[in-house]
Design an enzyme around this catalytic site. Sequence first.
Site, PDB file in Angstrom:
ATOM      1  N   LYS A 186      32.537  78.321  61.474  1.00  0.00           N
ATOM      2  CA  LYS A 186      31.564  79.041  60.857  1.00  0.00           C
ATOM      3  C   LYS A 186      30.996  78.414  59.694  1.00  0.00           C
ATOM      4  O   LYS A 186      29.699  78.559  59.490  1.00  0.00           O
ATOM      5  CB  LYS A 186      32.112  80.641  60.749  1.00  0.00           C
ATOM      6  CG  LYS A 186      32.542  81.251  62.029  1.00  0.00           C
ATOM      7  CD  LYS A 186      31.111  81.681  62.576  1.00  0.00           C
ATOM      8  CE  LYS A 186      31.322  82.547  63.715  1.00  0.00           C
ATOM      9  NZ  LYS A 186      30.018  82.938  64.572  1.00  0.00           N
ATOM     10  N   TYR A 209      38.565  78.409  62.937  1.00  0.00           N
ATOM     11  CA  TYR A 209      37.381  79.384  63.500  1.00  0.00           C
ATOM     12  C   TYR A 209      36.394  79.338  61.996  1.00  0.00           C
ATOM     13  O   TYR A 209      35.231  79.434  61.935  1.00  0.00           O
ATOM     14  CB  TYR A 209      37.787  80.812  63.396  1.00  0.00           C
ATOM     15  CG  TYR A 209      36.857  81.909  63.741  1.00  0.00           C
ATOM     16  CD1 TYR A 209      35.968  81.697  64.935  1.00  0.00           C
ATOM     17  CD2 TYR A 209      36.721  82.680  62.714  1.00  0.00           C
ATOM     18  CE1 TYR A 209      34.952  83.093  64.792  1.00  0.00           C
ATOM     19  CE2 TYR A 209      35.870  83.787  62.744  1.00  0.00           C
ATOM     20  CZ  TYR A 209      34.952  83.948  64.062  1.00  0.00           C
ATOM     21  OH  TYR A 209      33.934  84.854  63.912  1.00  0.00           O
ATOM     22  N   SER A 216      31.537  84.892  58.849  1.00  0.00           N
ATOM     23  CA  SER A 216      32.645  85.500  58.899  1.00  0.00           C
ATOM     24  C   SER A 216      33.163  85.297  57.530  1.00  0.00           C
ATOM     25  O   SER A 216      33.006  84.343  56.844  1.00  0.00           O
ATOM     26  CB  SER A 216      33.526  85.110  59.982  1.00  0.00           C
ATOM     27  OG  SER A 216      35.010  85.631  59.763  1.00  0.00           O
TER      28      SER A 216
END
Length: 323
Positions: A152, A148, A124
């Site tokens: 990732k 997040y 991402s």
Amino acid sequence: MKVLITGGAGFLGLKLARLLLERGALSLGGQAVAIDQLTLLDVVAPQIDDPRVRAVTGDLSDPAVLAQAIDRETGAIFHLAAVVSGQAEADFDLGMRVNLDASRALLETCRTLGHAPRVVFTSSVAVYGGKLPAVVQDDTALNPQSSYGAQKAIGELLLADYSRRGFVDGRVLRLPTISVRPGKPNAAASSFASGIIREPLSGEAANCPVDPATSLWLLSPRGAIQALVNGIELDGERFGNRRVVNLPGLSVTAAQMVEALRRVAGDAVADRVTWNREERIEKIVGTWPAAWDVSRALELGFEGDASFDDVIRGYAEDAGVSL
């Protein structure tokens, strides 16, 4: 050959599954390799009726569940399963278990089996953050500003090392924000990037929670699925010692998205968008880069969308919405 999709009951997972079933094979090493079985792994059973599909339900971080989903005949794995950005920020333990622990458990299962399958891991824009250059490169330093993004980023590094060691043949695709997604809003901080198009086209009001000048890096669902297939079919040596690639996308502001909606669907539809800023969303989205150097991705055969107008038209066609 067996193929596995984690997150197989999700939007992208199901869309990818349908394309793979339609194709019936993957081009690997210059040869068409038939897909004998497509395993869809998720916490809920996917709704696909095809004799080649095998559903495995359970917690992806559970090695026993992974043992049901992966064996030595699993030659290609699309690792799409993830807890989205807003939810991972709100529930740290859940995000760590699904986005990090499960990724390592999957890689460990492959290492134990010893058959080095091809693995596509979807990452991402959230791996970046802080003060960024005007245009982000594949090798721009990672500086995530959310849990997040950190999860990732760690997943990217794990896949690179497992590939270096020969445990898997991995490749990381950093996806732009996917727009326009069908269905209902989710907990992702970027959910509005679909909502401000999807809801107005359905006759509903939608709020944009960021400043109109906020830039986003976007890719259509159609473009994302084609990128996933290209990513798995590319020979590993094409990536060299850098297994990560920033995918092509469109750099557009929130205001430009709504103006595209106005051009495609008219004033009455575009006027259903309101502009009430939300600090929580802006704090996350504002750290993401808006423009990437994708020259390497283009050299590898990845493609983006021509315009956001075309993205809206493609969504309307897929969703059966009249314009």
